[in-house]
Design a protein around this motif. Structure first.
Motif, PDB file in Angstrom:
ATOM      1  N   ASP A  84       0.826  -1.210   0.000  1.00 19.20           N
ATOM      2  CA  ASP A  84       0.000   0.000   0.000  1.00 19.20           C
ATOM      3  C   ASP A  84       0.860   1.259   0.000  1.00 19.20           C
ATOM      4  O   ASP A  84       0.542   2.248  -0.680  1.00 19.20           O
ATOM      5  CB  ASP A  84      -0.931   0.000   1.217  1.00 19.20           C
ATOM      6  N   CYS A  86       3.836   1.645  -1.256  1.00 22.24           N
ATOM      7  CA  CYS A  86       4.452   1.854  -2.577  1.00 22.24           C
ATOM      8  C   CYS A  86       3.424   2.314  -3.601  1.00 22.24           C
ATOM      9  O   CYS A  86       3.691   3.218  -4.406  1.00 22.24           O
ATOM     10  CB  CYS A  86       5.128   0.566  -3.045  1.00 22.24           C
ATOM     11  N   GLU A  87       2.255   1.698  -3.591  1.00 25.35           N
ATOM     12  CA  GLU A  87       1.239   2.047  -4.584  1.00 25.35           C
ATOM     13  C   GLU A  87       0.667   3.436  -4.345  1.00 25.35           C
ATOM     14  O   GLU A  87       0.176   4.072  -5.281  1.00 25.35           O
ATOM     15  CB  GLU A  87       0.131   0.996  -4.565  1.00 25.35           C
ATOM     16  N   ASP A  90       2.783   5.591  -6.354  1.00 25.17           N
ATOM     17  CA  ASP A  90       2.975   5.118  -7.722  1.00 25.17           C
ATOM     18  C   ASP A  90       4.427   4.719  -7.969  1.00 25.17           C
ATOM     19  O   ASP A  90       5.059   5.126  -8.947  1.00 25.17           O
ATOM     20  CB  ASP A  90       2.531   6.191  -8.722  1.00 25.17           C
ATOM     21  N   THR A 350       0.632  -9.585  -7.937  1.00 24.74           N
ATOM     22  CA  THR A 350       1.427  -8.352  -8.023  1.00 24.74           C
ATOM     23  C   THR A 350       2.683  -8.610  -8.849  1.00 24.74           C
ATOM     24  O   THR A 350       3.807  -8.603  -8.324  1.00 24.74           O
ATOM     25  CB  THR A 350       1.821  -7.843  -6.622  1.00 24.74           C
ATOM     26  N   MET A 380       1.702  -0.810 -13.498  1.00 21.89           N
ATOM     27  CA  MET A 380       0.929  -0.909 -12.261  1.00 21.89           C
ATOM     28  C   MET A 380      -0.531  -0.568 -12.538  1.00 21.89           C
ATOM     29  O   MET A 380      -0.831   0.280 -13.378  1.00 21.89           O
ATOM     30  CB  MET A 380       1.490   0.047 -11.200  1.00 21.89           C
ATOM     31  N   ALA A 383      -4.661   3.681  -9.457  1.00 18.19           N
ATOM     32  CA  ALA A 383      -5.084   3.770  -8.060  1.00 18.19           C
ATOM     33  C   ALA A 383      -6.608   3.818  -7.976  1.00 18.19           C
ATOM     34  O   ALA A 383      -7.281   4.410  -8.823  1.00 18.19           O
ATOM     35  CB  ALA A 383      -4.479   5.015  -7.413  1.00 18.19           C
TER      36      ALA A 383
END
Length: 753
Positions: A84, A86-87, A90, A350, A380, A383
C-alpha cells in the motif's frame, strides 16, 4: 449463660420458621422473592474495555488463532502495508522480508532474561523485566522437573520410580517438541514512509487508519500492524522498531507534473521551494532529508501508543521507505508451507513487485532458505478512487451520519452532493415519492428518526431513478498483468484470461477477473483454485468460496475439451470491490449466496474455457495430422514392396505373352470390365500406353522398390496437411475422435496409400 441459651433457641426457632415458610412459599406465589445479597451485587460490576484490550483478548478475530497462524498473519499484514505504501506514491514495490528463528535460550540471552535455577527459590527474573516476559514461558526445565520427581518418589519402590521417571521424560520431550520458537521479523520497502510525528498514532492506536470510506483497499479496520504489535507484546514483551524516511504522495505527484510541464523555469523554482524544504531529488524521486527511528509499545488498556524512543538523524543513505522490525513467538514448522504459498500467490497478483524472503535459523544454518520473485511487469494498475455512498447501499445509521456531516442547506443539494448517481431531476422525483412530509427546499437537519426511516426505504427501492454503481472507481489487476503473473510463477502450457463486465450488489460495485491454465510447474491433476480479493491471496476455507463452488459445480469442463479429473487445471479468480462480502470474521472466503458475484465468476470462467476450446481444437487437429502422417509413413515400406512385386509379375506376364501370344481373360472379367464404372475409377484407370511405359521402366531398372518408396514419402509430405482421406463435409478442426474413430482412420490411411 442464660441469654446465650435463649439466643440459640431463638436461632433454632427462626430456622424452623424459615423452613416452614419456605415450604409454604412453594404453594403461595404471591410472596416476593428474596433480594440477592450485597456481596453478589458487588461482584457484578459494569466494565468497559478499550478496542486494543478487546482485540488482545479476542485475537482470533484478526487471524491470530495460534502461534503458527499469528506468525503468518504478522508477515502478511506487514507485507500488505508495504504494498500500500508503494502504490500510494505510484512506485514499483521492492519488498524484502527477513525471518530469523531463535530458540528460547537464544531469545533469553538476547533479551538478558536469566534462566531459572534449581529448586523453588532459584533464578528469579531480573528486576524491571516486563510483565509479558514473565507470563510467556514456553516449556520448563527438565533437570528441575527430574529432581523434584526423584524427591517425590523417595518412599516408592525403584521400579515404580523408574516408570514414573520414564513417563516424565517422555512428557517433557513431547512438551519440548511442541514448544514454539521466537522469530525476529524485518520487512523493508521503498514506499512513501511515515511522517515523524505520525508514527505513534499510525502503529500504536487500534481502529485508527486512513482507509475508511467507500474505496477499494486491502484493509479496512486499522488492525493489521497494530495487531502485530499486540501479539509481540503478548508473546515476547518486546516493542516494535520502526525506521522510516518519509515523502508525501503530493510531493511525488507535483514532481511528475513539474517534469511533464517544465516550460517555465520560474514555476520550477517556485515548486522546488514549496516541495524541497524537507526533501531531495534522487533517481527521479523525492527523498526525505531525515530518517526517523521509533521504538514503540502500546497501552492496551487506554488504546494509546507508548513511545520508548523517537529520534531523527540525517538521511545519509538517500533512502526512502519503511523498515519494521518485530519479535514474536510462532511456529515455523506448521506454517512454513502457508508462508511460501502466500508469497507465490502474491507474486501472481502483483507481478509488478519484486519480492524477496530470507529465512535463517540460529540453531541450524542448514535450514535456511531464500525465495525471490523478480518483477515481471512495469505496468501498475491505476489507483482506486474514493466515491460517495450509493443510494441503494445506505441504512438508517449511515443516513443519520451523513445528515450530521453535510454542508447542504436543502434536501436536493444533500441528495446530489452527498450521494452518488443522483441528478437534480432524479432528486426532485425522489422527493415526490417520499410524500407530503418532504420538500425540496427543506433543511436536511429537520429530518427526525421517523422521516429518516421513510427516506431510507424509498432510497433502497427507487432503483429506476439513479444509475447503477460505477466500476470505474475500482482498481483491478488487468488481464495483461494477471497473465504475466501466472506465467512467472506457474509456467503453464496454455493460459486464457478474461474480465467480466462491472457489476454491483447492494449498491457496491465489483469486477471479476479470471484465468484458466493447463499444465505447469508443480501442477497437480484436477482443478486447483487460487482466489484473490482486492488483490490479496485467500489461503484458508477455500471449499466454501464462490470461486471453488463455481469451478467444481457450475462449469461443464468436458464441453470445452478439458478433462477435469486428469488434466492439470489451474483456476484463478480475482474479485475487487469497495466492499468484499467476506463470510466470517477471518475474511478468508467469499460466500456464493450473492447471485450477482456468482454469475459474474461463472461468465468469466466460461469465457476463458471458450478461448481454451478453440486453442485445444486446433492443437488436437494438428496432433491428428501428425499421427496420420506417422501412420502413413509406417505403411510405406510394405506398400512399396507389394506394388513393386505386382509390377514385376505384370512385366513377367507381358514378356511371356510376347513369346507365346496374347492371353485372353475369362468371360467374367471381360463382362465386368465392359460394365460402366464410376467417373473416379474411369479417371484413375491407366491406358495401355501408360501400362507399357511403367513396365518398360521396371524392366530397365529405372523403377525399383526404393524409388516407389521415395515417391510415396513425397506424396505424404505434400498431401497429409491437406486432409487426405477426410470426409468432404468434415472440418479439419472438428471434434476429437474416440477410440472407434481412430481405428476407422487407420483403415482410411491404408486405403489412401
Amino acid at each position: 449463660k442464660i441469654p446465650s441459651i435463649m439466643t440459640v433457641s431463638r436461632k433454632r426457632t427462626s430456622a424452623s420458621a424459615s423452613a416452614s415458610s419456605s415450604a409454604t412459599n412453594t404453594t403461595n406465589h404471591t410472596r416476593k422473592r428474596a433480594k440477592p445479597s450485597t456481596r453478589h451485587q458487588k461482584d457484578e460490576i459494569q466494565q468497559s474495555k478499550s478496542p486494543a484490550e478487546f482485540f488482545a483478548e479476542n485475537q482470533s478475530i484478526a487471524g491470530f488463532d495460534n502461534p503458527g497462524k499469528s506468525l503468518y498473519t504478522t508477515l502478511r499484514e506487514l507485507i500488505e502495508n508495504s504494498l500500500d505504501a508503494c502504490e500510494s506514491v505510484d512506485v514499483l514495490p521492492d519488498i524484502h522480508v527477513v525471518i530469523e528463528e531463535m530458540s528460547e535460550g537464544q531469545f533469553n540471552r538476547m533479551r538478558g532474561v536469566p534462566d531459572r535455577g534449581r529448586g523453588n527459590g532459584g533464578g528469579g527474573r531480573a528486576v524491571g523485566e516486563e510483565r509479558e516476559e514473565m507470563e510467556y514461558d514456553y516449556g520448563g526445565n527438565d533437570q528441575e522437573n527430574n529432581e523434584n520427581m526423584e524427591n517425590k518418589n523417595d518412599g516408592e519402590p525403584k521400579s515404580n520410580a523408574a516408570k514414573r521417571q520414564s513417563s516424565s521424560n517422555a512428557a517433557n520431550a513431547k512438551r519440548n517438541h511442541k514448544k514454539d520458537a521466537y522469530f525476529l521479523l524485518t520487512v523493508r520497502d521503498n514506499g512513501c514512509g511515515m511522517a515523524h510525528d505520525a508514527i505513534p498514532d499510525l502503529l500504536g492506536r487500534v481502529l485508527s487508519g486512513s482507509k475508511y470510506g467507500v474505496r477499494q483497499t486491502r484493509g479496512k479496520f486499522g488492525l493489521g500492524a497494530k495487531m502485530a504489535l499486540i501479539w509481540s507484546k503478548k508473546s515476547t514483551g518486546v516493542p516494535i522498531r520502526i525506521k522510516t524516511s518519509h515523502v508525501s504522495a503530493d510531493a511525488n505527484k507535483r514532481k511528475k507534473k513539474r517534469k511533464s510541464d517544465s516550460d517555465d523555469d520560474d514555476d520550477d523554482e517556485e515548486e522546488e521551494d514549496d516541495v524541497g524544504k524537507n526533501n531531495e531529488i534522487v533517481g527521479g524521486r523525492k527523498v526525505g532529508k531525515i530518517v526517523s527511528t521509533c521504538v514503540l509499545d502500546i497501552d492496551i488498556y487506554k488504546n494509546q501508543p507508548r513511545v520508548i524512543q523517537h529520534t531523527q538523524e540525517p538521511n545519509t543513505e538517500q533512502w526512502i521507505g519503511t523498515e519494521i522490525q518485530v519479535l514474536v513467538a510462532g511456529n515455523w514448522t506448521t506454517y512454513k508451507s502457508r508462508v511460501v504459498q502466500y508469497l507465490r500467490q502474491l507474486a501472481i497478483i502483483t507481478p509488478y513487485a519484486r519480492l524477496e524472503m530470507t529465512y535463517s535459523n540460529r540453531s541450524d544454518e542448514k535450514k535456511g532458505m531464500n525465495f525471490k520473485f523478480e518483477r515481471r511487469s512495469e505496468q501498475m494498475p491505476p489507483a482506486a478512487r474514493e466515491v460517495k455512498h450509493h443510494p441503494s447501499s445506505v441504512n438508517n445509521l449511515l443516513v443519520q451520519q451523513l445528515l450530521e456531516r453535510t454542508n447542504a442547506k436543502t434536501l436536493v443539494k444533500f441528495l446530489t452532493n452527498d450521494l452518488s448517481g443522483i441528478t437534480p431531476a432524479s432528486a426532485r422525483r425522489l422527493i415526490e415519492r417520499l410524500g407530503n412530509s418532504f420538500e425540496p427546499d427543506m433543511d436536511p437537519a429537520d429530518l427526525d428518526d421517523k422521516l429518516v426511516t421513510r427516506f431510507v426505504q424509498v432510497l433502497r427501492s427507487a432503483d429506476d431513478l439513479f444509475k447503477s454503481p460505477d466500476g470505474g472507481c475500482l482498481s483491478p489487476l488487468g488481464e495483461y498483468n494477471l497473465n504475466l503473473g501466472i506465467q512467472k510463477v506457474v509456467e503453464p502450457d496454455i493460459i486464457a484470461t478474461a474480465r467480466d463486465k462491472p457489476g454491483a450488489y447492494d449498491g457496491h460495485p465489483f469486477i471479476v477477473e479470471a484465468a484458466v491454465s493447463l499444465g505447469g510447474k508443480d501442477a497437480k491433476e484436477g482443478i486447483t483454485v487460487v482466489r484473490f480479493a482486492n488483490r490479496i491471496p485467500l489461503l484458508f476455507e477455500g471449499g466454501a468460496d464462490v470461486a471453488t463452488r463455481v469451478a467444481n459445480g457450475k462449469i461443464k469442463w468436458s464441453s470445452y475439451k478439458i478433462d477435469h479429473k486428469r488434466d492439470k487445471i489451474g483456476v484463478f479468480v480475482s474479485i475487487v470491490s469497495t466492499k468484499v462480502p467476506f463470510k466470517g470474521t477471518g475474511k478468508e472466503y467469499i460466500g456464493d449466496d450473492i447471485i450477482e458475484i456468482q454469475q459474474s465468476v461463472k461468465r468469466a470462467l466460461q469465457n476463458c474455457c471458450q478461448q481454451l476450446r478453440a486453442h485445444l481444437t486446433k492443437k488436437n487437429a494438428l496432433r491428428d495430422v501428425k499421427e496420420r502422417k506417422s501412420r502413413l509413413l509406417k505403411y510405406i515400406p510394405d506398400v512399396s514392396r507389394s506394388v513393386f512385386g505386382i509390377l514385376e509379375a505384370m512385366q513377367k506376364r507381358k514378356s511371356e505373352e510376347a513369346e507365346s501370344g496374347p492371353r485372353y481373360s475369362s468371360p467374367r472379367k471381360r463382362i465386368a470390365g465392359a460394365g460402366a464404372g464410376s467417373s473416379r475409377q474411369q479417371h484413375l484407370k491407366p491406358t495401355e500406353s501408360e501400362v507399357f511405359s511403367v513396365l518398360e521402366r521396371v524392366s530397365n531398372g529405372d523403377l525399383t522398390e526404393d524409388t516407389i518408396k521415395e515417391h510415396l514419402v513425397e506424396a505424404v509430405e505434400e498431401n497429409v496437411n491437406a486432409g487426405i482421406g477426410f470426409d468432404e463435409n468434415e472440418e479439419v478442426f472438428g471434434k476429437v475422435g474416440t477410440s472407434k474413430s481412430k481405428k476407422v482412420g487407420e483403415d482410411d490411411d491404408r486405403q489412401a496409400v
